[in-house]
Design an enzyme around this catalytic site. Structure first.
Site, PDB file in Angstrom:
ATOM      1  N   GLU A   2     -14.212  -0.929   6.079  1.00 46.85           N
ATOM      2  CA  GLU A   2     -13.603  -1.054   7.409  1.00 46.85           C
ATOM      3  C   GLU A   2     -14.403  -0.351   8.488  1.00 46.85           C
ATOM      4  O   GLU A   2     -14.270  -0.670   9.671  1.00 46.85           O
ATOM      5  CB  GLU A   2     -12.163  -0.550   7.406  1.00 46.85           C
ATOM      6  CG  GLU A   2     -12.015   0.934   7.253  1.00 46.85           C
ATOM      7  CD  GLU A   2     -10.561   1.368   7.227  1.00 46.85           C
ATOM      8  OE1 GLU A   2     -10.214   2.293   7.990  1.00 46.85           O
ATOM      9  OE2 GLU A   2      -9.787   0.782   6.446  1.00 46.85           O
TER      10      GLU A   2
ATOM     11  N   TRP B 159     -11.619  12.503   8.186  1.00 47.94           N
ATOM     12  CA  TRP B 159     -10.201  12.179   8.383  1.00 47.94           C
ATOM     13  C   TRP B 159      -9.864  10.881   7.756  1.00 47.94           C
ATOM     14  O   TRP B 159     -10.653   9.928   7.812  1.00 47.94           O
ATOM     15  CB  TRP B 159      -9.871  12.145   9.875  1.00 47.94           C
ATOM     16  CG  TRP B 159      -8.457  11.781  10.130  1.00 47.94           C
ATOM     17  CD1 TRP B 159      -7.344  12.578  10.025  1.00 47.94           C
ATOM     18  CD2 TRP B 159      -7.969  10.459  10.422  1.00 47.94           C
ATOM     19  NE1 TRP B 159      -6.225  11.878  10.254  1.00 47.94           N
ATOM     20  CE2 TRP B 159      -6.565  10.550  10.518  1.00 47.94           C
ATOM     21  CE3 TRP B 159      -8.595   9.225  10.638  1.00 47.94           C
ATOM     22  CZ2 TRP B 159      -5.761   9.471  10.819  1.00 47.94           C
ATOM     23  CZ3 TRP B 159      -7.812   8.112  10.926  1.00 47.94           C
ATOM     24  CH2 TRP B 159      -6.408   8.243  11.001  1.00 47.94           C
TER      25      TRP B 159
ATOM     26  N   ARG C 176       0.861  -1.184   0.000  1.00 48.93           N
ATOM     27  CA  ARG C 176       0.000   0.000   0.000  1.00 48.93           C
ATOM     28  C   ARG C 176       0.892   1.228   0.000  1.00 48.93           C
ATOM     29  O   ARG C 176       1.864   1.302   0.768  1.00 48.93           O
ATOM     30  CB  ARG C 176      -0.908   0.016   1.229  1.00 48.93           C
ATOM     31  CG  ARG C 176      -1.962   1.116   1.177  1.00 48.93           C
ATOM     32  CD  ARG C 176      -2.758   1.205   2.463  1.00 48.93           C
ATOM     33  NE  ARG C 176      -2.054   2.024   3.455  1.00 48.93           N
ATOM     34  CZ  ARG C 176      -2.659   2.506   4.543  1.00 48.93           C
ATOM     35  NH1 ARG C 176      -3.949   2.235   4.785  1.00 48.93           N
ATOM     36  NH2 ARG C 176      -1.992   3.242   5.410  1.00 48.93           N
TER      37      ARG C 176
ATOM     38  N   ASP D 238      -4.506  -1.514  15.061  1.00 53.98           N
ATOM     39  CA  ASP D 238      -5.565  -1.440  16.070  1.00 53.98           C
ATOM     40  C   ASP D 238      -6.497  -2.639  16.027  1.00 53.98           C
ATOM     41  O   ASP D 238      -7.491  -2.682  16.762  1.00 53.98           O
ATOM     42  CB  ASP D 238      -6.346  -0.121  15.991  1.00 53.98           C
ATOM     43  CG  ASP D 238      -6.795   0.259  14.594  1.00 53.98           C
ATOM     44  OD1 ASP D 238      -7.994   0.162  14.289  1.00 53.98           O
ATOM     45  OD2 ASP D 238      -5.937   0.622  13.775  1.00 53.98           O
TER      46      ASP D 238
ATOM     47  N   HIS E  17      -9.542  -5.997   6.951  1.00 55.57           N
ATOM     48  CA  HIS E  17      -8.858  -4.905   7.632  1.00 55.57           C
ATOM     49  C   HIS E  17      -7.867  -5.471   8.654  1.00 55.57           C
ATOM     50  O   HIS E  17      -8.240  -6.296   9.471  1.00 55.57           O
ATOM     51  CB  HIS E  17      -9.926  -4.046   8.326  1.00 55.57           C
ATOM     52  CG  HIS E  17      -9.488  -2.711   8.801  1.00 55.57           C
ATOM     53  ND1 HIS E  17     -10.012  -2.122   9.943  1.00 55.57           N
ATOM     54  CD2 HIS E  17      -8.594  -1.819   8.292  1.00 55.57           C
ATOM     55  CE1 HIS E  17      -9.459  -0.925  10.110  1.00 55.57           C
ATOM     56  NE2 HIS E  17      -8.588  -0.739   9.138  1.00 55.57           N
TER      57      HIS E  17
ATOM     58  N   TYR F 293      -2.848  11.416   6.779  1.00 58.19           N
ATOM     59  CA  TYR F 293      -3.085  10.010   7.106  1.00 58.19           C
ATOM     60  C   TYR F 293      -2.071   9.095   6.408  1.00 58.19           C
ATOM     61  O   TYR F 293      -1.743   9.291   5.246  1.00 58.19           O
ATOM     62  CB  TYR F 293      -4.487   9.567   6.654  1.00 58.19           C
ATOM     63  CG  TYR F 293      -4.581   8.062   6.718  1.00 58.19           C
ATOM     64  CD1 TYR F 293      -4.412   7.290   5.589  1.00 58.19           C
ATOM     65  CD2 TYR F 293      -4.691   7.421   7.946  1.00 58.19           C
ATOM     66  CE1 TYR F 293      -4.401   5.909   5.665  1.00 58.19           C
ATOM     67  CE2 TYR F 293      -4.672   6.038   8.038  1.00 58.19           C
ATOM     68  CZ  TYR F 293      -4.520   5.300   6.895  1.00 58.19           C
ATOM     69  OH  TYR F 293      -4.468   3.944   6.973  1.00 58.19           O
TER      70      TYR F 293
ATOM     71  N   GLU G 210      -9.000   2.402  -1.969  1.00 55.78           N
ATOM     72  CA  GLU G 210      -9.804   2.122  -0.787  1.00 55.78           C
ATOM     73  C   GLU G 210     -10.496   3.370  -0.237  1.00 55.78           C
ATOM     74  O   GLU G 210      -9.899   4.445  -0.235  1.00 55.78           O
ATOM     75  CB  GLU G 210      -8.886   1.548   0.292  1.00 55.78           C
ATOM     76  CG  GLU G 210      -9.542   1.240   1.611  1.00 55.78           C
ATOM     77  CD  GLU G 210      -8.534   0.752   2.640  1.00 55.78           C
ATOM     78  OE1 GLU G 210      -8.831   0.809   3.828  1.00 55.78           O
ATOM     79  OE2 GLU G 210      -7.421   0.320   2.226  1.00 55.78           O
TER      80      GLU G 210
ATOM     81  N   ASP H  23      -5.115   4.079  -0.062  1.00 58.17           N
ATOM     82  CA  ASP H  23      -6.263   4.369   0.809  1.00 58.17           C
ATOM     83  C   ASP H  23      -6.542   5.866   0.782  1.00 58.17           C
ATOM     84  O   ASP H  23      -5.745   6.652   1.289  1.00 58.17           O
ATOM     85  CB  ASP H  23      -5.927   3.906   2.243  1.00 58.17           C
ATOM     86  CG  ASP H  23      -7.146   3.866   3.153  1.00 58.17           C
ATOM     87  OD1 ASP H  23      -7.068   3.216   4.220  1.00 58.17           O
ATOM     88  OD2 ASP H  23      -8.162   4.510   2.802  1.00 58.17           O
TER      89      ASP H  23
HETATM   90  C1  CS2 Z   1      -6.773   2.330   7.757  1.00 58.46           C
HETATM   91  C2  CS2 Z   1      -6.610   2.252   9.221  1.00 58.46           C
HETATM   92  O1  CS2 Z   1      -5.525   0.361   7.616  1.00 58.46           O
HETATM   93  C3  CS2 Z   1      -6.355   1.076   7.072  1.00 58.46           C
HETATM   94  O2  CS2 Z   1      -6.825   0.814   5.964  1.00 58.46           O
HETATM   95  O3  CS2 Z   1      -7.859   2.858   7.205  1.00 58.46           O
HETATM   96  O4  CS2 Z   1      -5.311   2.578   9.507  1.00 58.46           O
HETATM   97  C4  CS2 Z   1      -7.515   3.140  10.013  1.00 58.46           C
HETATM   98  O5  CS2 Z   1      -7.175   4.469   9.875  1.00 58.46           O
HETATM   99  C5  CS2 Z   1      -7.449   2.733  11.462  1.00 58.46           C
HETATM  100  O6  CS2 Z   1      -7.739   1.400  11.575  1.00 58.46           O
HETATM  101  C6  CS2 Z   1      -8.421   3.543  12.310  1.00 58.46           C
HETATM  102  O7  CS2 Z   1      -8.441   3.043  13.568  1.00 58.46           O
HETATM  103 MG    MG Z   2      -8.372   2.033   5.354  1.00 61.38          MG
END
Ligand code: CS2
Ligand code: MG
Length: 412
Positions: free
Chosen positions: A272, A412, A147, A326, A322, A159, A246, A220
């Site tokens: 997600e 965001w 990615r 986290d 996903h 991000y 994405e 993404d």
């Molecule tokens: C993201 C995540 O991995 C992804 O595709 O969109 O990093 C997302 O921002 C986090 O899981 C939010 O908690």
């Molecule tokens: Mg994502």
């Protein structure tokens, strides 16, 4: 196999995790991930105050009945907190059933449909040289799909870019982007869609120039574009043959994707932030996506995500589960067992957890030649070291939010 104990364990080795641990009268334990980034304690309350009292004395073998009891019996259905709580119970019950049967969970789901799971990692850079280094580093780690997230000239922090903060906080270890920052208040970031749309196609041209046409590349857009902007981005990236684009536009309004589909053949991945099959019904039926992005942890567990993926299979839509940091190692293991068993597997997201996390959660999944495998231990194959977990109490952390140049709050 009667449930005689249920514990909600919160730990914060490298980041916050919420785990449900079920114990049964025949001495087995099962784990379920209930981590909802930036809102962890809401799920802790839902589980501890409302669900745990209902689990004691239940037959742990009755996974479907327990799922329906928690979903329909709550009266208030769906939503991220409810579905994360149900997911934790469901996943822990599959872990228990695997241990009781002496089989890895994927065998209970119908056995292996492949030898391993193609996974993608997160390469990022504030500029091209840094991005190229990150791509090379991920290829050296064995990733066969990458990615790509890039800084945008004029924007302070954005991000998906590993910031200096995370590098320093991790003793110089270049750590994939960790979105949730430990702080009393969420960090404000700035955003400019026109600058982003001008910049990103050139970055993919450069990456293809440097790494060639074969390497599967993903991006993404993280919910930030209007439908027509998403259509423009998808079209402008077509020459670079993306594996997927994405979350190109917020998906609360499924019809928005019709406009994107009208203008581009770049494959679309979404989901997600979805929590149930109902979020997918229209976009799957109208063939508006190509990959289902939900995590087991946020979509009612293995039982419900398998239902969504079975529905998607009828439309030749594949999984793209996903897997950021986290999602705990328990949630990741559940995703791997499901991913190994289903036919319509597409790709698995794989952000590596930190060293402290790996000491708290003892995992048995393998990563070899760019493929993940859940392993063959009974159940999910993950143990939680409660003493180790106890060393790291919860630390408040928030996901950032965005403001445009004129001060407007933006996705965001
Ligand atoms: C993201 C995540 O991995 C992804 O595709 O969109 O990093 C997302 O921002 C986090 O899981 C939010 O908690
Ligand atoms: Mg994502």
């Amino acid at each position: 196999m009667i449930i005689d104990r249920a514990e909600v364990i919160v730990t914060s080795p490298d980041r916050n995790f919420v785990t449900l641990k079920l114990s049964t009268d025949d001495g087995l334990t099962g784990l379920g991930d209930a981590t909802l980034n930036g809102r962890e304690l809401a799920v802790v309350g839902y589980l501890s105050d409302h669900v745990v009292p209902l689990l004691i004395g239940r037959d742990a073998h009755r996974i479907e009945d327990t799922w329906q009891f928690l979903y329909r019996g709550a009266y208030w259905r769906r939503g991220p907190v409810t579905m994360a709580a149900i997911a934790a119970v469901d996943t822990a019950l599959w872990d228990l059933k695997g241990k009781a049967a002496g089989l890895p969970v994927y065998q209970l789901l119908g056995g292996a449909s492949r030898t391993g799971l193609l996974a993608y990692g997160h390469a990022s850079g504030r500029d091209l040289p840094e991005l190229f280094d990150s791509v090379r580093a991920h290829r050296e780690q064995g990733y066969r799909a990458i990615r790509i997230q890039t800084g945008v000239p004029g924007l302070r922090s954005i991000y998906g870019i590993a910031s200096n903060v995370t590098v320093e906080a991790n003793a110089g270890v270049r750590y994939d982007h960790e979105p949730a920052q430990r702080s009393a208040r969420p960090q404000e970031e700035d955003w400019d869609t026109r600058a982003y749309l001008r910049h990103v196609p050139g970055v993919f041209e450069a990456v293809r120039g440097e790494f060639g046409p074969e390497l599967p590349l993903l991006h993404d857009a993280h919910h930030r574009l209007t439908p027509i902007q998403a259509a423009r981005l998808g079209k402008s990236l077509e020459p670079y043959d993306l594996f997927w684009l994405e979350d190109a536009t917020p998906a609360e309004n499924p019809e928005a994707l019709r406009l994107v589909r009208q203008h581009t053949v770049t494959p679309l991945a979404i989901g997600e932030v979805f929590n149930s099959v109902w979020d997918y019904q229209q976009i799957i039926r109208e063939q508006l996506i190509d990959y289902v992005r939900s995590a087991v942890t946020h979509t009612g567990g293995i039982t419900h995500l398998r239902r969504i993926l079975d529905y998607a299979a009828q439309y030749q839509i594949k999984s793209g589960i996903h897997g950021p940091t986290d999602i705990s190692p328990v949630g990741m293991a559940a995703a791997l067992h499901l991913g190994l068993a289903i036919h319509n597997f597409g790709i698995q997201e794989y952000m590596k957890h930190g060293t402290r996390t790996d000491e708290v959660f003892r995992q048995s999944f393998t990563w070899r030649d760019g493929l993940l495998h859940p392993g063959d231990r009974p159940g999910l194959g993950v143990d939680l070291d409660v003493d180790e977990a106890g060393k790291y109490p919860y630390v408040r952390a928030y996901l950032p939010y965005n403001r445009l140049a004129d001060g407007t709050v933006h996705d965001w």
